[in-house]
Design an enzyme around this catalytic site. Structure first.
Site, PDB file in Angstrom:
ATOM      1  N   HIS A 181      -7.151  42.989 -16.128  1.00  0.00           N
ATOM      2  CA  HIS A 181      -5.995  42.716 -15.286  1.00  0.00           C
ATOM      3  C   HIS A 181      -5.543  43.922 -14.474  1.00  0.00           C
ATOM      4  O   HIS A 181      -4.949  43.759 -13.397  1.00  0.00           O
ATOM      5  CB  HIS A 181      -4.854  42.166 -16.137  1.00  0.00           C
ATOM      6  CG  HIS A 181      -5.119  40.789 -16.657  1.00  0.00           C
ATOM      7  ND1 HIS A 181      -4.575  40.298 -17.827  1.00  0.00           N
ATOM      8  CD2 HIS A 181      -5.898  39.780 -16.159  1.00  0.00           C
ATOM      9  CE1 HIS A 181      -5.003  39.061 -18.030  1.00  0.00           C
ATOM     10  NE2 HIS A 181      -5.806  38.736 -17.029  1.00  0.00           N
ATOM     11  N   SER A 195      -4.665  35.560 -15.756  1.00  0.00           N
ATOM     12  CA  SER A 195      -5.078  35.937 -14.410  1.00  0.00           C
ATOM     13  C   SER A 195      -4.310  35.173 -13.319  1.00  0.00           C
ATOM     14  O   SER A 195      -3.987  35.764 -12.276  1.00  0.00           O
ATOM     15  CB  SER A 195      -6.593  35.765 -14.241  1.00  0.00           C
ATOM     16  OG  SER A 195      -7.045  34.527 -14.736  1.00  0.00           O
ATOM     17  N   GLU A 234      -9.529  24.903 -14.643  1.00  0.00           N
ATOM     18  CA  GLU A 234      -9.402  24.987 -16.097  1.00  0.00           C
ATOM     19  C   GLU A 234      -9.785  23.646 -16.700  1.00  0.00           C
ATOM     20  O   GLU A 234      -9.348  22.588 -16.211  1.00  0.00           O
ATOM     21  CB  GLU A 234      -7.981  25.363 -16.504  1.00  0.00           C
ATOM     22  CG  GLU A 234      -7.742  25.400 -18.006  1.00  0.00           C
ATOM     23  CD  GLU A 234      -8.694  26.336 -18.743  1.00  0.00           C
ATOM     24  OE1 GLU A 234      -9.266  25.910 -19.767  1.00  0.00           O
ATOM     25  OE2 GLU A 234      -8.873  27.490 -18.276  1.00  0.00           O
ATOM     26  N   ASP A 257     -15.025  21.741 -13.649  1.00  0.00           N
ATOM     27  CA  ASP A 257     -15.961  22.837 -13.900  1.00  0.00           C
ATOM     28  C   ASP A 257     -15.728  23.961 -12.891  1.00  0.00           C
ATOM     29  O   ASP A 257     -15.933  23.795 -11.689  1.00  0.00           O
ATOM     30  CB  ASP A 257     -17.386  22.299 -13.772  1.00  0.00           C
ATOM     31  CG  ASP A 257     -18.452  23.320 -14.141  1.00  0.00           C
ATOM     32  OD1 ASP A 257     -18.235  24.535 -13.920  1.00  0.00           O
ATOM     33  OD2 ASP A 257     -19.504  22.913 -14.654  1.00  0.00           O
ATOM     34  N   GLY A 258     -15.319  25.116 -13.390  1.00  0.00           N
ATOM     35  CA  GLY A 258     -15.023  26.229 -12.510  1.00  0.00           C
ATOM     36  C   GLY A 258     -16.231  26.811 -11.812  1.00  0.00           C
ATOM     37  O   GLY A 258     -16.123  27.315 -10.686  1.00  0.00           O
ATOM     38  N   ASP A 261     -14.319  34.306 -15.373  1.00  0.00           N
ATOM     39  CA  ASP A 261     -13.844  34.836 -16.650  1.00  0.00           C
ATOM     40  C   ASP A 261     -14.032  33.781 -17.747  1.00  0.00           C
ATOM     41  O   ASP A 261     -13.059  33.299 -18.321  1.00  0.00           O
ATOM     42  CB  ASP A 261     -12.362  35.214 -16.473  1.00  0.00           C
ATOM     43  CG  ASP A 261     -11.711  35.720 -17.738  1.00  0.00           C
ATOM     44  OD1 ASP A 261     -12.436  36.160 -18.643  1.00  0.00           O
ATOM     45  OD2 ASP A 261     -10.471  35.658 -17.817  1.00  0.00           O
TER      46      ASP A 261
END
Length: 285
Positions: free
Chosen positions: A19, A106, A124, A149-150, A170
């Site tokens: 971060h 994030s 998410e 699905d990211g 991430d």
């Protein structure tokens, strides 16, 4: 699998590195008036309550952000990150709280930096975290939240109309396949949008998995890759995360110098004699 909950780990040493870098990258992006697109492949809940059961069960934030939040001697490179955490924890009388109550994921970091001309796309899959994320984003302009699905989501949004973008990948790495899947996603994304900044977080659990990620990057057409790593202890064959790292594609020009300030500070404040860090240009520009 969808069993991973970042609430257990919010504010730990890995979050401090991830971060602080994300804050520096976003701060850099806002120095130009033209808007940019922020894309987060695995967003989590957006904000975490440190007094709740998940965070208290592990208490990882106590060995992470809690050790540095009130340090007047923290390096200047950490200022964007630490000032953000302090603002989020202001008491009603506008004074910094001596006790940390909340910690941003994030999306919470990004929300503090994006402007009216910027857009944000958050992905998410977890059924509980997506609800928390949607609640967190209710008053956020130009944010788009999707329970999908990211990895696919990132690729579907590139290149952004503004031709300026920051992509954070991430994943929870519940599956061993995520290590290579994450790298391959960036390689495909780079082919569509080579000027974007990409940040890929990874845990150091098994060194060979990290080495395979390095090899995949160096065998690709991706250029200008910075790799940073901070490890609390030496590598081990036993189960558990010993360190954390980031691959950063097209990093801001001053990020290497800033990390040269942050890493030794993290070792002093969060680590021990067994801790170590590395910073290298994995692939030249």
């Amino acid at each position: 699998m969808l069993s991973y909950r970042h609430a257990f780990h919010a504010g730990n040493f890995a979050d401090v590195l991830k971060h602080s870098v994300l804050s520096l990258v976003l701060d850099y992006m806002t120095r130009k008036e033209k808007g940019f697109c922020y894309i987060d492949s695995h967003s989590g809940a957006g904000m975490y309550q440190l007094a709740e059961e998940y965070a208290q069960k592990t208490g990882e934030y106590k060995d992470g952000i809690a050790k540095i939040i009130n340090d007047d001697h923290a390096p200047e490179a950490l200022a964007p990150y630490l000032s953000l955490i302090n603002r989020l924890n202001l008491s009603p009388d506008s004074e910094a709280s001596s006790e940390l109550k909340v910690y941003p994921g994030s999306p919470g970091i990004a929300k503090a930096f994006v402007r009216r001309q910027d857009s944000s796309h958050l992905f998410e899959l977890h059924p509980t975290d997506i609800k928390h994320l949607e609640d967190f984003c209710q008053r956020w302009r130009k944010v788009f939240v999707k329970q999908s699905d990211g990895y696919k989501g990132v690729l579907g949004l590139l290149p952004p109309p503004s031709r300026r973008g920051v992509v954070l990948i991430d994943p929870p790495y519940e599956l061993k396949e995520d290590y290579q899947k994450a790298v391959k996603t960036i390689i495909k994304a780079y082919a569509k949008f080579s000027t974007g900044t990409y940040i890929l977080w990874y845990p150091v659990v098994k060194r060979e998995l990290v080495e395979e990620m390095q090899q995949a990057f160096t065998a690709s057409a991706v250029k200008n890759v910075l790799q940073v790593e901070f490890c609390m202890t030496a590598d081990t064959d036993e189960y558990g995360m010993t360190g954390t790292g980031l691959f950063i594609v097209n990093p801001p020009w001053q990020l290497t110098t800033q990390l040269e300030e942050i890493l030794p500070y993290m070792k002093t404040k969060l680590g021990s004699n067994d801790s170590h860090y590395s910073l290298k240009q994995l692939i030249a520009e």
